[in-house]
Write an enzyme that holds these catalytic residues in place. Sequence first.
Site, PDB file in Angstrom:
ATOM      1  N   SER A   2     -29.833  -0.385  21.145  1.00 35.94           N
ATOM      2  CA  SER A   2     -30.082  -0.499  19.705  1.00 35.94           C
ATOM      3  C   SER A   2     -30.209  -1.950  19.259  1.00 35.94           C
ATOM      4  CB  SER A   2     -29.002   0.229  18.901  1.00 35.94           C
ATOM      5  OG  SER A   2     -27.702  -0.094  19.335  1.00 35.94           O
ATOM      6  N   GLY A  32      28.508  19.821   1.417  1.00 36.55           N
ATOM      7  CA  GLY A  32      29.059  19.391   0.143  1.00 36.55           C
ATOM      8  C   GLY A  32      28.375  18.105  -0.252  1.00 36.55           C
ATOM      9  N   SER A  33      28.678  17.603  -1.428  1.00 36.37           N
ATOM     10  CA  SER A  33      28.084  16.358  -1.879  1.00 36.37           C
ATOM     11  C   SER A  33      28.779  15.185  -1.205  1.00 36.37           C
ATOM     12  CB  SER A  33      28.224  16.230  -3.387  1.00 36.37           C
ATOM     13  OG  SER A  33      27.798  17.414  -3.988  1.00 36.37           O
ATOM     14  N   VAL A  34      28.264  14.008  -1.492  1.00 36.32           N
ATOM     15  CA  VAL A  34      28.700  12.827  -0.763  1.00 36.32           C
ATOM     16  C   VAL A  34      30.224  12.654  -0.765  1.00 36.32           C
ATOM     17  CG1 VAL A  34      28.479  10.335  -0.551  1.00 36.32           C
ATOM     18  CG2 VAL A  34      26.525  11.709  -1.250  1.00 36.32           C
ATOM     19  N   ASP A  35      30.834  12.823  -1.898  1.00 38.32           N
ATOM     20  CA  ASP A  35      32.268  12.541  -1.961  1.00 38.32           C
ATOM     21  C   ASP A  35      33.144  13.783  -2.015  1.00 38.32           C
ATOM     22  OD1 ASP A  35      31.799   9.774  -1.956  1.00 38.32           O
ATOM     23  OD2 ASP A  35      31.247   9.883  -4.077  1.00 38.32           O
ATOM     24  N   LYS A  72      40.167  18.978  -2.925  1.00 40.82           N
ATOM     25  CA  LYS A  72      40.825  17.967  -3.774  1.00 40.82           C
ATOM     26  C   LYS A  72      41.662  18.624  -4.872  1.00 40.82           C
ATOM     27  CE  LYS A  72      37.341  14.514  -2.698  1.00 40.82           C
ATOM     28  NZ  LYS A  72      36.654  13.312  -3.078  1.00 40.82           N
ATOM     29  N   PRO A 105      25.357  16.550   5.994  1.00 40.67           N
ATOM     30  CA  PRO A 105      25.455  15.640   4.872  1.00 40.67           C
ATOM     31  C   PRO A 105      25.003  16.290   3.576  1.00 40.67           C
ATOM     32  CG  PRO A 105      23.561  15.117   6.199  1.00 40.67           C
ATOM     33  CD  PRO A 105      24.289  16.193   6.919  1.00 40.67           C
ATOM     34  N   SER A 155     -24.829  -4.861  29.791  1.00 40.06           N
ATOM     35  CA  SER A 155     -23.724  -5.605  29.170  1.00 40.06           C
ATOM     36  C   SER A 155     -22.376  -4.903  29.398  1.00 40.06           C
ATOM     37  CB  SER A 155     -23.974  -5.772  27.665  1.00 40.06           C
ATOM     38  OG  SER A 155     -24.088  -4.491  27.060  1.00 40.06           O
ATOM     39  N   ASP A 183      28.485  19.222  11.020  1.00 40.83           N
ATOM     40  CA  ASP A 183      28.832  18.431   9.840  1.00 40.83           C
ATOM     41  C   ASP A 183      27.523  18.039   9.160  1.00 40.83           C
ATOM     42  OD1 ASP A 183      29.955  16.825   7.945  1.00 40.83           O
ATOM     43  OD2 ASP A 183      30.416  15.177   9.316  1.00 40.83           O
TER      44      ASP A 183
END
Lengths: 645, 303
Positions: A556, A40-43, A175, A121, A486, A119
């Site tokens: 070189s 579902g959406s955030v709220d 809700k 997000p 070297s 669950d």
Amino acid sequence: MADIETKESAYVVDKLIAEDIDSYLDQHEHKTMLRFITCGSVDDGKSTLIGRLLYDSKMIFEDQLDALANDSKKVGTQGQEIDFALLVDGLAAEREQGITIDVAYRFFNTEKRKFIVADCPGHEQYTRNMVTGASTSDLAVILIDARKGVLVQTRRHSYICKLLGVKNIVLAVNKMDLVDYSQEVFDKILADYREFAESIGIENFTAMPISGYKGDNITTLSENTPWYKAPEYAGVPLIEHLETVEVLTSDDADKPFRMPVQWVNRPNLDFRGFSGQIATGVVKPKDKIRVLPSGKTSTVSKIVTFDGELEEAGAGQSVTICFEDEIDCSRGSVISVADAPPQTADQFESTFVWMADEAMVPGRAYWMKIGTQMVSASVAEPKYEINVNTMEELAAKTLELNSIGVAEMTTDKQIVFEPYTENRQLGGFILIDKMTNATVAAGMINFSLRRSQNVHWQAVDISRKQHADLKNQKPAVLWFTGLSGSGKSTIANLVEKKLHRMNRHTFLLDGDNVRHGLNKDLGFTESDRIENIRRVGEVSKLMTDAGLIVITAFISPFQADRELVRAMLPEGEFLEVFIDTPLKVAEARDVKGLYKKARAGELKNFTGIDSPYEAPRNPEIRVDTTKLSPEEAADLIVDTLLGDV
Amino acid sequence: MKKLTHLERLEAESIQIIREVAAEADKPVMLYSVGKDSAVMLHLARKAFYPSPPPFPLLHVDTTWKFKAMYDLRDKMAEMSGMELLVYNNPEAKEKGINPFDHGSLHTDMWKTEGLKQALDKYGFDAAFGGARRDEEKSRAKERIFSFRTSSHGWDPKNQRPELWNLYNAKKARGESIRVFPISNWTELDVWQYIRLENIPIVPLYFAEKRPTFEWEGGLFMADDPERLEKVLGYMPEITEKSIRFRTLGCFPLTGAVESEASTLTEVIQETLLTTTSERQGRVIDKDAGGAGMEVKKQQGYF
């Protein structure tokens, strides 16, 4: 504590526990399991709903409740009341942000079933988490805020469930308490959703009016929605539906037998079994089987488990199978019923969900894990990306985090597969970045491409970039320069070993492998030395065109020659590595005794003695060997190279 | 085909996970804490590879403060399973005489967190099975089944790999390691039911019996080794016989006992189902640092 409605829930507190624990346990041993996701959406109140399910099923202990009551007062969003969401929102960081950022798994039991809840997000950028949760779910609960109706997110969640093959969908209109339990509101949402669902091929779903916060139609039918009992509605509370819904994935048992082999079990020379979890179908001793991709057939001699041999085993069980014949079979093989084997192929059309911050690179080789097979796979430029909100097909050059698209792909060898819609286990795969080892995408095979249909991008010429992309690297030349003795070769060797260990494709060019072949016609006069370097430069250039990281270790000595090579290569691909060892130090080391010979006049044109060495003015990397050990020097060079990539 | 029960589905899933690790990791090990979750995990490993013994050793990161009955069962189970048993004690903790009374949370840090890191580094294990469950604690609910640790054993909860279907990505860079939790999806009740169904041996301390107890800082503890207790506490605590059992087993001075009459497995399960305090409450470790105690510990490398 007093504010919350603590209706005794009908389905959990079982008198049997207190009175006859043995019967209770016997009964519970025969429960089935349902895995579902909530999206579902955030709220929309997902966390609250899950908190409610846990609370009503007595999965919250007293001490957790006390902690919850405390937390609710501190950070809760429900005033003095219990904030169920706090039970579920796990990690500290997100508790402060007030959003769920990852997939969390929750558990509760009823008389009939054990439930695992993913669950998921609803936040825009976290599509990947929902895909993850849906991949193992038998059912999805899609939450809608009754005040807001069908939103863009609702569409996206439904589409993802459909894409991942979640066939049971519950539309939970949450809700309802905030819209006065209005039947009209519910009906409007139901009609809107039905229209959308049909357009994406979701044939069935079950809609219910609930309130996670107040507890309506969760465990028992609510008095606030008497109209919900009418025959056009499901007319059952959420829990009852979850307890009784047929788990459609269980029809895996009716499909032909397939088992990906995880591990060859060979305790001694007399026993050879193949262990795995049966993906689909049923197997019995004496069944004729076929092993893919080899296609060899045999007969099942026995099905072995710790608890004894089995008369039959079916989808979902982890077993060990023995054959009557010694045929080739190993991890990655798929054991199948002999007369209906799955297909093998190396070119596919698949749907991808991109899960990494770094976008897809068409042509790059990724690891692909499908069942127990691990192969190298490249993905072509997407045919299209899917706008998950409108379901439109959009042109795309790549896929970015959380985007879903369709593309063709090839694997480096034939794999055993079935289209995802027919078999989740043999059609679902992940892609792994070969450099970072991150899981970058989830994929679902749609179908294989016939051999005659070449994957489009294969038909075009392979570019320099494609060579490099396949190797997951930026080509470069590490051009070592410095006096004889070297430490060039020693450090160059270490650098190559380190890069190799990091899966980089490298090649080391030094006197030994160049002087004896390519340049064996050259001597040590000044012009020959220049020609030597020019040829090495050209070879290096070809190798970088092939995508390699080339390491050269030649004295070189002349600035002009090195600049010549630099000019052959694209900007930024030539890294001059100055191994800075003072002459007196090199001469003192004199590993090969060359300085001694040169001083004695036995060697002519020896750099530093009778031939000049022009030190680089602005080398990309300077290594002071009087201060750094060869190991430290190699680390410095590797870090500089990769930091630059 | 009959439908699989929830325990059969959980068992099959755990076995699949354990086999994946054996197939893909270079050098796996099973952490064995001798508790009931470890007992179930070990049992599943034996099932996964039967008739072979599990192709990895058991590792007990010991604090020297475990209950005697735990050491007994540990040795017995290693023998029964045919697996090599490695026991590791952090030499620094030993040398400094770190104990739960004087050193509080340092005891856990040194013996367990540090000890575990040292043991994994010493043997070069790249994958370690642990018996943690997602229902135990909030931060665990979000942890993956294959959970990555940096070369310094840290956990980054924000950067976890997605886990889809039953496909686990075990690829890692040199020095990194994985913690694998094959019984992630089991609940405490599942574990008990499975122990009952499969007759899995567990430490007798889970069952109530008259035992010597003492009270310390408001909790009830078992006086498993009174002489050692006296030495560390500086006094001999008052010891009384009580019928007690343990809901969770750790170091004896850190693990609170509960008064109980539940002396059989079914009685224990019954009590568990009727009880109203959660399992880890008897352990002091989760209470540190507010609600985020375990999460912080995990980031530092605690299992």
